[in-house]
Design an enzyme around this catalytic site. Structure first.
Site, short mmCIF file in Angstrom:
data_model
loop_
_atom_site.label_atom_id
_atom_site.label_comp_id
_atom_site.label_asym_id
_atom_site.label_seq_id
_atom_site.Cartn_x
_atom_site.Cartn_y
_atom_site.Cartn_z
N GLY A 1 0.89 -1.43 0.45
CA GLY A 1 -0.34 -0.16 0.20
C GLY A 1 0.78 1.56 0.43
O GLY A 1 0.04 1.96 -0.09
N THR B 1 4.05 0.53 -7.09
CA THR B 1 3.49 1.07 -8.50
C THR B 1 3.09 2.67 -8.31
O THR B 1 3.55 2.66 -10.15
CB THR B 1 2.35 -0.11 -8.66
OG1 THR B 1 2.59 -0.96 -7.76
CG2 THR B 1 1.70 -0.58 -10.10
N ASP C 1 8.35 -2.12 -9.68
CA ASP C 1 7.57 -2.10 -8.12
C ASP C 1 8.28 -3.26 -8.08
O ASP C 1 7.10 -3.08 -6.66
CB ASP C 1 6.01 -2.05 -8.63
CG ASP C 1 5.28 -3.28 -9.78
OD1 ASP C 1 5.86 -3.79 -9.53
OD2 ASP C 1 3.98 -3.01 -9.02
N ILE D 1 -4.18 1.70 0.81
CA ILE D 1 -4.74 0.50 0.39
C ILE D 1 -6.75 0.64 0.46
O ILE D 1 -7.29 -0.21 -0.38
CB ILE D 1 -4.45 -0.88 1.73
CG1 ILE D 1 -3.20 -0.94 2.05
CG2 ILE D 1 -5.65 -2.29 1.76
CD1 ILE D 1 -2.82 -1.95 2.75
N ARG D 2 -7.37 0.98 1.46
CA ARG D 2 -8.73 1.87 1.52
C ARG D 2 -8.74 1.82 -0.35
O ARG D 2 -9.60 1.59 -0.60
CB ARG D 2 -9.39 2.25 2.38
CG ARG D 2 -8.87 1.31 3.74
CD ARG D 2 -10.05 2.27 4.45
NE ARG D 2 -9.26 3.10 5.77
CZ ARG D 2 -8.41 3.13 6.22
NH1 ARG D 2 -8.63 1.97 7.01
NH2 ARG D 2 -7.96 4.68 6.77
N GLU E 1 -7.53 -7.86 -0.84
CA GLU E 1 -7.12 -7.20 0.93
C GLU E 1 -7.34 -6.76 1.43
O GLU E 1 -6.96 -5.57 2.60
CB GLU E 1 -5.93 -5.81 0.06
CG GLU E 1 -4.59 -6.11 -0.85
CD GLU E 1 -3.96 -5.20 -1.82
OE1 GLU E 1 -2.77 -5.28 -2.15
OE2 GLU E 1 -4.60 -4.24 -1.82
#
Length: 213
Positions: free
Chosen positions: A14, A18, A86, A139-140, A147
């Site tokens: 997170g 990337t 990444d 992440i959210r 995830e």
């Protein structure tokens, strides 16, 4: 001796690996190597029950990353074309040490050494790290189904594992430049000035002759 750029962007789940890799690839016109994540059929089960599904999950990642690096070496690095990835292949050992049982880890380590012994390794590393609040916010935001069940304890342990690994990496690879960036203070997606700073840091290392343009 200067080497063709093969840059790895690393850090815990997170943190923005990337996103930053894409921007580096676009700016310097490097080939972008993205790790396979959501395609891993075991990953959702892994976050539900780490002990039960860790070996299958880690073996899938290892085999796919091995194949990616093999292809990258043949199609790009050997042809004189720079690459930004990444991930760093050594990340496999960070996760494996955290999640595998002792007997599983011994088997995994042997397989890892066999597969990666002659694989190309990045010659510059960008290490992104951030606090748990920042990691969970990101992440959210990306909202990956696999995830959804990541536990704070696991992410906290993983972040500590990354810190330990990077300290060891810098001590054992003094010839490979490492650019450390605190993701709590840098938002290279929203702020162009933050991105410009990172790009200038990369360019400065390339100009030092550590890697060639």
């Amino acid at each position: 001796m200067a080497q063709l750029p093969f840059i790895a962007v690393e850090g815990p789940i997170g943190v923005g690996k990337t996103s930053l890799s894409k921007k580096i690839a676009a700016h310097f016109e490097f080939h972008l190597l993205k790790e396979i994540v959501e395609e891993n059929p075991f990953l959702g089960k892994f976050y539900d029950d780490i002990e039960e599904w860790s070996f299958q999950t880690e073996m899938f990642f290892l085999c796919n990353r091995y194949k990616q690096l093999e292809d990258i070496d043949k199609k790009f690095l050997q042809e004189g074309k720079p690459v930004v990835a990444d991930y760093h292949i050594s990340k496999n050992m960070i996760f494996a040490q955290r999640t595998l049982k002792e007997d599983q880890f011994r088997k995994y380590s042997r397989i890892f050494d066999i597969l990666t012994g002659d694989m190309p390794r990045p010659n510059m590393v960008i290490y992104l790290h951030a606090g748990l609040d920042t990691l969970f916010d990101r992440i959210r935001m990306r909202n990956r189904d696999v995830e959804a069940n990541i536990q704070p304890e696991y992410l906290h342990q993983l972040s500590e594992d990354y810190e330990t690994f990077m300290d060891h990496f810098e001590n054992t690879h003094p010839d490979i430049p490492v650019i450390r960036l605190n993701g709590d203070n840098f938002d290279f997606v929203k702020h162009q000035s933050d991105l410009d700073y990172i790009l200038e840091e990369i360019k400065a290392h390339m100009n030092k002759g550590e890697v060639i343009k």
